[in-house]
Design an enzyme around this catalytic site. Sequence first.
Site, PDB file in Angstrom:
ATOM      1  N   GLU A   1      36.814  43.374  17.669  1.00  0.00           N
ATOM      2  CA  GLU A   1      35.820  44.319  18.185  1.00  0.00           C
ATOM      3  C   GLU A   1      36.491  45.684  18.184  1.00  0.00           C
ATOM      4  O   GLU A   1      37.409  45.934  18.961  1.00  0.00           O
ATOM      5  CB  GLU A   1      35.364  43.912  19.592  1.00  0.00           C
ATOM      6  CG  GLU A   1      34.111  44.654  20.039  1.00  0.00           C
ATOM      7  CD  GLU A   1      34.436  45.881  20.861  1.00  0.00           C
ATOM      8  OE1 GLU A   1      34.495  46.977  20.252  1.00  0.00           O
ATOM      9  OE2 GLU A   1      34.615  45.772  22.071  1.00  0.00           O
TER      10      GLU A   1
ATOM     11  N   CYS B   1      33.517  51.558  24.189  1.00  0.00           N
ATOM     12  CA  CYS B   1      33.153  51.338  22.788  1.00  0.00           C
ATOM     13  C   CYS B   1      31.645  51.368  22.606  1.00  0.00           C
ATOM     14  O   CYS B   1      31.147  51.764  21.543  1.00  0.00           O
ATOM     15  CB  CYS B   1      33.734  50.024  22.293  1.00  0.00           C
ATOM     16  SG  CYS B   1      33.345  48.599  23.332  1.00  0.00           S
TER      17      CYS B   1
END
Length: 454
Positions: free
Chosen positions: A228, A262
Amino acid sequence: MAIASTNPATGEVVRMFRELSDAEIEQKLQKAAAAFAAHRKASFADRSRKMHVAAEILEKEKEAFGRLMTLEMGKTLRSAIAEAAKCATACRYYAENAEKFLSDEVVVTAAKRSFIRYLPIGPVLAVMPWNFPFWQVIRFAAPAIMAGNVGLLKHASNVPQCALAIEDLFRRAGFEEGVFQALLIGSKKVDAILEDSRVMAVTLTGSEQAGVQVGMGAAKRIKKVVLELGGSDPFVVMPSADLEAAVATAVEARVINNGQSCIAAKRFIVAEPIADEFERKFVQRMESLVIGDPFDERTELGPLSTPDAVNTLHDDVKKTASAGARILTGGHPLKGPGNFYAPTVMTNIPEESPAYREEFFGPVASLFRAKDLDDAIRIANDTRFGLGASAWTNDAAERERFINELDAGMVFINKMVASDTRMPFGGVKQSGYGRELGVHGIREFVNIKTVWVQ
């Protein structure tokens, strides 16, 4: 980078840690292998009981855990306490659902019996970031441990006390020694650990560069990896949207976790007919944010994690402005102690500038104007990232277009992007591959075994 707790709000070095030696790492790996041999045979009921205890500890001690997070990485205390509480929900979710998610799946064939069985694979290395120092770890550890695996945590070097607190959490919950261990090491030692045959897989949340290095390391050893790698998430607002709600949420989506998330919205793409009003209200709200000590309950925006984070962010802002962007507010570090950056809004973003496609990790927003729906989708997808996307519309046809055509692993309509234990989390394109959370997350690190009995 030194392994140390440094208060981002003051610059004070609170505590230093010694990096593990190679011999100490070997001892940790031996413990992990021995723990897996026993833990894999534990019943789901046994694992579940202990995971429920972990949830109870997280809830009971959420204020203490929250203070530790705020001390080490600077998020507001209110959000840090909420993070600890959210971790408790993840522990409970997998304690209650792991057996169902991993139960045998019968497949009707010509065999006497044929089914799919999900079995643990062994020690899994987790390379985790500092921005959500408990949540990022728990959302890996809870499903991995409930599946029968054991965890090895290489946490970010600026949150060592959080790493040790999580290790202690699972120990106090009753899990055997070695089921979850924190490795206080620098990034240079990750590859050697991944080389070890006892380590069966790796998961990483972090930068593209780190993802490339770990991904290549896993590929060389033919080991499973989940990556990720962040994003430059779009936040699209169309004329049919509730503008007041969109503006309020846009500010929250940009400055959540002090802008260091993020899935924080970075690029705000607004339809021309409402762009002027959105811009005016958005700038006003950004300018009204209360900045200061993250331990103060009134604070809405705390410091960035490190001085380097401030310098990197400011360099990209200056490059974008030099390329022709217009700064509507902010655009500079704040004076005084700590790693503070002014809430910033930029517009007229040139295509060749960093703000057009890159991920800005801090309270800096980029505003774009879209001629129509097609143009909005084009701008939103014009980045190599594809983690999350938020779209604001009350038009059913537009909603379906966004759901189907936005290049992202997660699309939220009339809501900011967020992680939810029940839903898979992850991205496409350069944002990585694989999924965390939900049923998909617990099945990432298992042997999906076909069984045929003739």
